[in-house]
Every structure is written in C-alpha cells, then in structure tokens.
Design a protein around this motif. Structure first.
Motif, PDB file in Angstrom:
ATOM      1  N   ASP A 102      -0.166 -29.494  70.909  1.00  0.00           N
ATOM      2  CA  ASP A 102      -0.569 -30.638  70.110  1.00  0.00           C
ATOM      3  C   ASP A 102      -2.094 -30.720  70.017  1.00  0.00           C
ATOM      4  N   ALA A 103      -2.768 -30.451  71.118  1.00  0.00           N
ATOM      5  CA  ALA A 103      -4.233 -30.461  71.112  1.00  0.00           C
ATOM      6  C   ALA A 103      -4.782 -29.360  70.210  1.00  0.00           C
ATOM      7  N   THR A 104      -4.168 -28.182  70.258  1.00  0.00           N
ATOM      8  CA  THR A 104      -4.586 -27.082  69.390  1.00  0.00           C
ATOM      9  C   THR A 104      -4.362 -27.425  67.924  1.00  0.00           C
ATOM     10  N   HIS A 105      -3.199 -28.012  67.636  1.00  0.00           N
ATOM     11  CA  HIS A 105      -2.885 -28.420  66.262  1.00  0.00           C
ATOM     12  C   HIS A 105      -3.889 -29.464  65.776  1.00  0.00           C
ATOM     13  N   ASP A 106      -4.269 -30.392  66.648  1.00  0.00           N
ATOM     14  CA  ASP A 106      -5.238 -31.424  66.294  1.00  0.00           C
ATOM     15  C   ASP A 106      -6.582 -30.795  65.926  1.00  0.00           C
ATOM     16  N   ALA A 107      -6.998 -29.806  66.707  1.00  0.00           N
ATOM     17  CA  ALA A 107      -8.266 -29.125  66.421  1.00  0.00           C
ATOM     18  C   ALA A 107      -8.189 -28.360  65.098  1.00  0.00           C
ATOM     19  N   TRP A 119      -2.949 -44.260  63.052  1.00  0.00           N
ATOM     20  CA  TRP A 119      -1.676 -44.865  63.442  1.00  0.00           C
ATOM     21  C   TRP A 119      -0.754 -43.885  64.157  1.00  0.00           C
ATOM     22  N   LEU A 120      -0.833 -42.604  63.822  1.00  0.00           N
ATOM     23  CA  LEU A 120       0.142 -41.641  64.336  1.00  0.00           C
ATOM     24  C   LEU A 120      -0.495 -40.470  65.071  1.00  0.00           C
ATOM     25  N   GLY A 121      -1.774 -40.532  65.363  1.00  0.00           N
ATOM     26  CA  GLY A 121      -2.460 -39.420  65.997  1.00  0.00           C
ATOM     27  C   GLY A 121      -2.098 -39.267  67.465  1.00  0.00           C
ATOM     28  N   ARG A 122      -2.365 -38.087  68.005  1.00  0.00           N
ATOM     29  CA  ARG A 122      -2.049 -37.809  69.406  1.00  0.00           C
ATOM     30  C   ARG A 122      -2.901 -38.637  70.359  1.00  0.00           C
ATOM     31  N   ASN A 123      -4.069 -39.100  69.902  1.00  0.00           N
ATOM     32  CA  ASN A 123      -4.938 -39.916  70.752  1.00  0.00           C
ATOM     33  C   ASN A 123      -4.789 -41.407  70.492  1.00  0.00           C
ATOM     34  N   THR A 124      -3.928 -41.764  69.539  1.00  0.00           N
ATOM     35  CA  THR A 124      -3.639 -43.184  69.317  1.00  0.00           C
ATOM     36  C   THR A 124      -2.802 -43.709  70.476  1.00  0.00           C
ATOM     37  N   PRO A 125      -3.099 -44.914  70.978  1.00  0.00           N
ATOM     38  CA  PRO A 125      -2.270 -45.452  72.065  1.00  0.00           C
ATOM     39  C   PRO A 125      -0.789 -45.386  71.714  1.00  0.00           C
ATOM     40  N   ALA A 126       0.007 -44.946  72.675  1.00  0.00           N
ATOM     41  CA  ALA A 126       1.433 -44.727  72.410  1.00  0.00           C
ATOM     42  C   ALA A 126       2.145 -46.012  72.013  1.00  0.00           C
ATOM     43  N   TYR A 127       1.680 -47.160  72.530  1.00  0.00           N
ATOM     44  CA  TYR A 127       2.344 -48.422  72.172  1.00  0.00           C
ATOM     45  C   TYR A 127       2.055 -48.811  70.721  1.00  0.00           C
ATOM     46  N   VAL A 128       1.146 -48.099  70.066  1.00  0.00           N
ATOM     47  CA  VAL A 128       0.874 -48.302  68.644  1.00  0.00           C
ATOM     48  C   VAL A 128       1.571 -47.242  67.807  1.00  0.00           C
ATOM     49  N   SER A 129       1.403 -45.973  68.189  1.00  0.00           N
ATOM     50  CA  SER A 129       1.844 -44.873  67.330  1.00  0.00           C
ATOM     51  C   SER A 129       3.367 -44.762  67.233  1.00  0.00           C
ATOM     52  N   TYR A 130       4.080 -44.936  68.343  1.00  0.00           N
ATOM     53  CA  TYR A 130       5.537 -44.746  68.306  1.00  0.00           C
ATOM     54  C   TYR A 130       6.253 -45.886  67.570  1.00  0.00           C
ATOM     55  N   PRO A 131       5.921 -47.159  67.839  1.00  0.00           N
ATOM     56  CA  PRO A 131       6.512 -48.219  67.010  1.00  0.00           C
ATOM     57  C   PRO A 131       6.135 -48.083  65.536  1.00  0.00           C
ATOM     58  N   ALA A 132       4.901 -47.639  65.254  1.00  0.00           N
ATOM     59  CA  ALA A 132       4.494 -47.450  63.857  1.00  0.00           C
ATOM     60  C   ALA A 132       5.334 -46.369  63.194  1.00  0.00           C
ATOM     61  N   ALA A 133       5.613 -45.284  63.908  1.00  0.00           N
ATOM     62  CA  ALA A 133       6.440 -44.203  63.367  1.00  0.00           C
ATOM     63  C   ALA A 133       7.857 -44.692  63.082  1.00  0.00           C
TER      64      ALA A 133
END
Length: 482
Positions: A147-152, A49-63
């Motif tokens: 963000d990519a480094t943090h994800d890894a 729901w909140l990941g960097r690769n989650t579609p933005a139209y899902v993750s930001y409203p979910a947050a």
C-alpha cells in the motif's frame, strides 16, 4: 457431443442475457466514471477521505457510506473500485467500498426486507457493515508495504494536479446521476408516459425465438434475452467495433470514429431506457420517465465534457477505454463460464447440502454463490426460491453475503486491478467472513440467546477497534519515518 453443446449453449445464453440486461445502463457509465476519477480528480481529493494515511475512523465509514448509495452489482462496482484505487485510495478503504456497495446498498437492503423480511435485511446490513470494515482493515494490515509503494507510485503519476475544476466536477456528477437514473427501479423512472406502436408483425415471433434460445424464468433468476435486449447487443457490438478506431489513439486527438463511438453510446443508452413490448399487432414502444432522466444526464455530460480542456477530455476518454480493455474481456469470460457451470449445478441440491446451519452448509452456500451469480436485486427472489427449497436461513445469508462479492467474473476483474495475491487474500477473507455471518445468523434463528449474540457482536467490534488502533499506530509511525 450433445452435452458439450448444451454446456456451451448455456454459457453463450448466459452471456447474451447479461450483455442485454446489465452492461449498458450499469457498466458503461461505470467505465466512464472510473476514467474520470483517474484522469480528472486530484489525488488529494481521494486521499482526503479514502487514503492510507487518513484516520481509519474516517476512511472506512466513508467508504461504506459511498457504497451504500450505489445500487449496482459487483461487476459494475469493480471499475469504480479500480478508479479510486488507481487514484490513491488505500487498499483497506477501497476494499470496504468494493465489498459493501453491491451487498449493502440501500436498494438491495430495501428489496431484501420486502422479500425476505425486515429481520433478514437488518442482519445483512449489520454484518455487511461490520465485516466489510473488518475485511478492509485486515487487507490494510496484510499489505501495508504494498500500500505504501502504491501510494508513492500514485504520487509520481498524479502529482501535477492540485485541484478539480468546475467542468470536471460537473462531468463526474452528471455521470453519477446517469448511473443512478439508469439503474434505480423507482417511480417515476419506471412509469410509462406514452406509447407508440410500430407495425412490425415479426417482432413477437422474434421474441419467442429468443426465449427458445435463452430461457426466461424469473423465479430461477433466468433473465432471457428480450427483443430490446437483442437490439442492444447489436448496438453494443457496433460500439466495440468503432471504439477500437475512435478511442485507441485518443491521446493524440479525436477522429471521426470518436464521434461515432460516443454518439452510438449515447443513442444506445437512450434505447435501453425505453420499454419494448412485442405483440400480435406490432411492436409497442413505451416512453418512460427513465428516458427523460437519461437524456437530461447525457446532455449534462455533453455540456461539461465540451467545456473541459482538450487534453483533459482526451485523458478522460483514454482512461475509460483503458479500463474497458483491462476489465471487460475478463467479465465476458467469467459470465460465459458461469453460464456453463449453471447447466451442471442444480438449485435443488440446496435442500440436501444447505438445509442445516453447519460449517459445511455455509461453505457450500458460499461456493454456490461463486458459480450461480445473480445480479443485484435478481439475487433476492432467487434467495427466496432457495429458502422455499429448504435452505437454512444461516447459509442463505452466507450466500447473500458472498454472491455479490465472489462471482467468478468479478474475481477475474479484481485480479486485473490489484493482482492475484491481494485478490486471493480478499476472496479468502470474504469466504471466511460470509461463513461466519451465516453461522451467527443461523444460530440466532435456531434460538441463540440475545445475550450470547450480543456478546459475540461486541467481541467482533472490540477486535475491529483493536485493528483500528493498530492500523492508526502503524500509519503514525510510517508518517514519522517519512
């Protein structure tokens, strides 16, 4: 020297009032929830729901939706923000959650509407939502490499967990319920079911002494320290002393101090749910609906914690303790400094500095919010006082946008979670967007036409849409490259 002592006394009084009124039923559950997020929730559950690769139209409203349900202040939301970020949430959605929760939650908006009017509450909701998503998108674009480094890194840290068990789910939900039961100011939680009077004739005199040390004035947002608050401070100190022995080496297994620490924590939360009223005849203790709700939630937490695997339980307690050590000291320093600065800044300056809807006035309101922080719900009657003193509605909205986000203590806490560079960028964006919100709303109050206002908002939404598309393309390219 007298003036210095006066300033130091203001800092100590502000710290005592904060610890007595806000730490236990708000911050303590938040630390344990953050620890559970880090130790028990699989990364996939967060990133879905909140990941960097989650579609933005899902993750930001979910947050934003998650933040809207938590009636907590900025200091309480930081551990939760740290929990989801540590477990793999993208910096953008995590920042949207951090921004929207204290300023745009349901309770804050409802209280704003009842004190300042429905129009003001609607403006706060709309601008907090749009600007919260906008700030999150900008942070994601500015720090996409980090963000990519943090994800890894989170992949490496938490790759072993694939699913969340029933016990972990029950534990997390129980603690969220505990946070809600301890903070909501709604019937039947606030109702008094029964009272018991103890023959403590000195209680009233002690209460008067406390108010002489730490002034109480609700109109100015001064909360003072109550008789109950002094008891809670003592219990909080006892928890701190035992926690060093009971939780510092919890990964190696619990000891007798662990049980003492957790028992003191549970007992203190129950004491915090009571009502204490000193009077001439003694000390009246009110048994509230909140007491029963907190007790039920604590029982549920104990039940599910007992069914966890020992390693998972120890990891949960260690992560919670890690968040306390990482964040709590900075909170104490920030609250103390704010108390000192409060002795210097006078609210009456508002009439002179923020009486018009100018860029300078809105900037003053934002800076004022940093050093005159008031907890969620307390900030609204204080805002009404500022309005009565002559503050323009535009700068007032800028203040209410910035105050829950940019308090000095919350800035220090956020630095501990994401570092100086990201925090300073976040602070700058919040300040800029808060000033813009104040100018926009102030222009509407001063007579801006509906057409111009609508065009301005549509322009901002269009920019947000363009940012969403750019972020989505960047995420797609990153996914393809990997």
């Amino acid at each position: 020297m007298d003036y210095v002592l006066h300033l130091l006394g203001g800092g100590a009084g502000n710290l005592a009032a904060y610890l007595a009124a806000h730490v236990l039923l708000c911050l303590v559950p938040a630390f344990f929830i953050a620890g559970a997020m880090a130790a028990l929730i699989p990364k996939a559950s967060i990133t879905r729901w909140l990941g960097r690769n989650t579609p933005a139209y899902v993750s930001y409203p979910a947050a934003a939706a998650a933040g809207s349900l938590l009636a907590v202040c900025s200091c309480t939301i930081v551990p939760l923000f740290g929990g989801i970020y540590r477990k793999g949430a993208g910096i953008g959605p995590a920042i949207t959650f951090l921004f929207f929760a204290p300023a745009g939650n349901i309770m804050a908006l409802a209280y704003t509407g009842s004190i300042l009017g429905v129009e003001f509450a609607f403006a706060r909701l709309l601008l907090c939502l749009l600007f919260g998503i906008g700030i999150g998108l900008l942070m994601a674009m500015l720090f996409w490499r980090d963000d990519a480094t943090h994800d890894a890194q989170t992949d490496a840290l938490f790759a072993e967990k694939a699913s969340i068990g029933t016990a972990a789910t029950g534990l997390l939900l129980s603690m969220v319920a505990l946070l809600i039961a301890g903070t909501l100011k709604l019937w039947p939680l606030t109702s008094t079911v029964a009272t018991v009077t103890l023959p403590l004739g000195w209680a009233e005199a002690w209460q008067a002494t406390l108010f002489s040390w730490v002034p109480f004035d609700a109109a100015k947002g001064e909360e003072g320290v109550t008789f109950q608050g002094s008891m809670l401070i003592v219990l909080l100190l006892a928890i701190a002393l035992t926690a060093w022995k009971g939780l510092e080496d919890i990964i190696e297994g619990p000891n007798r101090w662990t049980s003492v620490t957790l028992g003191l924590t549970a007992a203190t939360l129950l004491v915090a749910a009571l009502k204490f009223t000193p009077h001439t005849g003694g000390l009246e203790i009110g048994i509230t609906g909140r007491l029963f709700a907190v007790a039920a939630c604590l029982w549920a937490v104990w039940h599910y914690a007992r069914t966890l695997e020992p390693d998972d339980r120890n990891s949960w307690l260690w992560e919670s303790w890690r968040f306390v050590k990482q964040i709590f000291g900075l909170l104490v320093v920030g609250v103390f400094i704010v108390g000192v600065v409060r002795q210097i800044i006078r609210p009456e300056w508002i009439e002179t500095l923020a009486g018009s809807n100018s860029v300078t006035a809105n900037m003053v309101a934002v800076v004022f919010g940093v050093f005159m922080y008031f907890p969620t719900l307390v900030e609204v009657p204080v805002a009404k006082m500022f309005l009565d003193l002559g503050m323009h509605p535009g700068p007032l909205l800028a203040y209410l946008m910035a105050d829950p986000e940019l308090s000095l203590q919350s800035i220090l806490m956020v630095i501990a979670v994401i570092g100086r560079k990201k925090t300073f960028a976040y602070v700058g964006l919040v300040a800029m967007f808060s000033v813009a919100a104040g100018l926009l709303y102030g222009s509407w109050v001063d007579g801006m036409s509906v057409l111009r206002l609508t065009m301005g908002l549509l322009g901002f939404v269009a920019v947000l849409g363009a940012l969403l598309m750019a972020l989505h393309r960047r995420q797609a390219r990153a996914a393809t490259d990997t």
